[in-house]
Motif scaffolding. Structure first.
Motif: not given
Length: 493
Positions: A50-51, A245-246, A286-288
């Motif tokens: 995810a990062r 992730p949020k 980023g979150p998407i």
């Protein structure tokens, strides 16, 4: 001391070390011992994936999808996945938002703006509906009509029917409710709303990604999604049980005509024409990207397995509550929540004792005839720690019984009894914080604070907590900020 703008730049290695040191004061986001705020699947390598995905799209701007078609493709993929999971059809459309609160605000906005002729549009919700509906009503100047729930903690269809009026633009219910984890009778409520020609929204932000899998595993849960006639929109947070992730949530509408009032468009200035499907304009991709990577990595079969682990952990925790004298289950543990009440012990002291043993829970204040409770959000990671909970719970209950109720000085109680929201000042808040032992930023023992808040009327509780949060959110006078842990549990809830 933390300084955001030093005279000279700081080496990257030092900055990362400082950030790690700051994080050391936080509650643990992994390990299956924090029952609120975070969602942990306990899957090796997922965080790093995810990062990396977040980094690839961190500087992509969602303001203009024609400039960044990668983000448009990712958003459409996430909406499509949510629509399939929640039984949408070929006409289902949706938007990716920053979280459940934004999704609910937009659902209310779309309903409000679909009836521009109304001077006072109204929103009907059960008393267990998420507080974000009240926030939406406040922001959007929509009247909020709250319907008391039944003894089973679920929305009351008959009372809801009576509350719907000519100015009602939206009826909403939960699947499940956050506080207690029970699913409202969605088919009955949706039928009533449809009969009255009113939109009906299902708030599945909390559990919408796990309920379909629990049903596939045999859970006896009512229909709640777009397969139910009368449901016009539904929201689901991917940063909850999709374990992204949020902050990423999805708001779905049954068709495009229902979604159109959600948009904001403005061309009355000399700059670019602003057209936004959600509240924010500029937003990071980023979150998407991280959410898309998470969903693709876990996959449908993976989510079914995670739901099975969550179900088993819920059963283990619920059995621990049933086997411990002095506490009881307050709501049936039918989804991913264990909600317990105390009998013969101080519930807020119990929460402190659990925290002292490494179990971080969420105390909930009394409401109407409902007693104060402790809320446990159960995730797949808890499957690895659930068997350790029972002996610690028994010890914590025994310790709470031995200590007795939280000690609140009589003068403090007398002063609190005379308080009104209008009398709450920054000086009063600072004095209260000092008197309750919060002046040094230690939030590990909160029983006295929570006990005081529990006896305060809701409006006074709101004023006290607003004042306290404002007290915390202040930089030092010299521009430097001391490290401070975020206030846990009910202090900022």
């Amino acid at each position: 001391m933390l300084e955001a703008l030093p005279e000279k730049g700081v080496p990257g290695e030092q900055i990362l070390a400082e950030l790690s040191e700051l994080r050391s004061a936080d509650l643990p986001t992994h390990g299956g011992r924090l029952f609120a705020y975070v969602y942990d699947p306990a899957l090796d390598g997922l965080d790093e994936l995810a990062r990396q995905a977040h980094a690839i799209s961190a500087h992509v701007n969602g303001l203009d999808p024609t400039a960044f078609p990668s983000l448009l493709a990712m958003e459409n993929a996430l909406v499509g996945a949510a629509a399939r999971l929640l039984n949408g059809d070929g006409g289902t459309v949706g938007s990716v938002t920053s979280g459940g609160t934004e999704s609910l605000i937009l659902a209310v906005k779309a309903a409000r703006d679909s009836r521009p002729e109304l001077a006072t549009p109204r929103l009907v919700v059960p008393s267990t509906a998420h507080a974000a509906f009240a926030k939406a009503a406040h922001y959007l100047r929509v009247a909020l009509d709250v319907v008391p729930v039944g003894a089973d903690l679920r929305a009351d269809p008959a009372a809801t029917r009576q509350m719907i009026g000519e100015d009602t633009v939206l009826v909403a219910a939960s699947a499940p409710s956050y506080a207690h984890g029970v699913v409202d009778p969605i088919p009955e409520l949706a039928a009533i709303a449809a009969e009255r020609g009113v939109r009906f929204h299902v708030d599945a932000c909390f559990g919408g990604w796990v309920l379909p899998y629990l049903r596939r595993l045999g859970a006896d849960l009512p229909a709640f999604d777009l397969a139910v006639p009368g449901v016009t929109s539904i929201s689901v947070d991917l940063h909850k049980y999709a374990y992204a992730p949020k902050g990423v949530s999805v708001l779905l509408h049954r068709d495009e005509a229902l979604r159109l009032p959600q948009y904001f468009a403005y061309a009355g200035w000399p700059g670019y024409t602003m057209i936004n499907p959600i509240v924010s304009s500029t937003r990071s991709g980023g979150p998407i990207a991280a959410a898309l990577a998470t969903l693709r990595h876990i996959g449908d079969a993976g989510y079914l397995e995670l739901a099975a682990r969550t179900r088993d952990a819920v059963a283990t925790l619920a059995e621990a509550v049933n086997q411990t004298d002095g506490i009881r289950l307050f709501a049936p543990p039918e989804t991913s929540v264990v909600c317990l009440a105390a009998e013969g012990v101080d519930l807020f002291v119990l929460a402190d004792e659990l925290a002292a043993r490494g179990w971080h829970t969420q105390p909930q204040m009394a409401y109407g005839e409902m007693p104060a409770t402790i809320h446990l959000t159960v995730t797949a990671a808890v499957a690895g720690t659930a068997t350790d909970f029972a002996p610690d719970l028994a010890e914590a209950v025994a310790a709470a019984r031995s200590k007795g109720p939280a000690d609140l000085p009589a003068p403090l109680l007398e002063a609190a009894a005379a308080l009104t929201p209008e009398l709450v000042t920054p000086e009063l808040i600072a004095g209260l914080a000092e008197g309750l032992g919060l002046g040094g930023g230690d939030f590990t023992r909160m029983a006295a604070v929570n006990s005081l808040l529990n006896v305060a009327p809701p409006a006074l509780r709101e004023a006290l907590l607003t004042g306290f949060l404002s007290l915390l959110q202040r930089p030092a006078a010299n521009g430097r900020q001391d490290q401070a842990a975020a206030a846990p549990n009910s202090v900022t809830e």
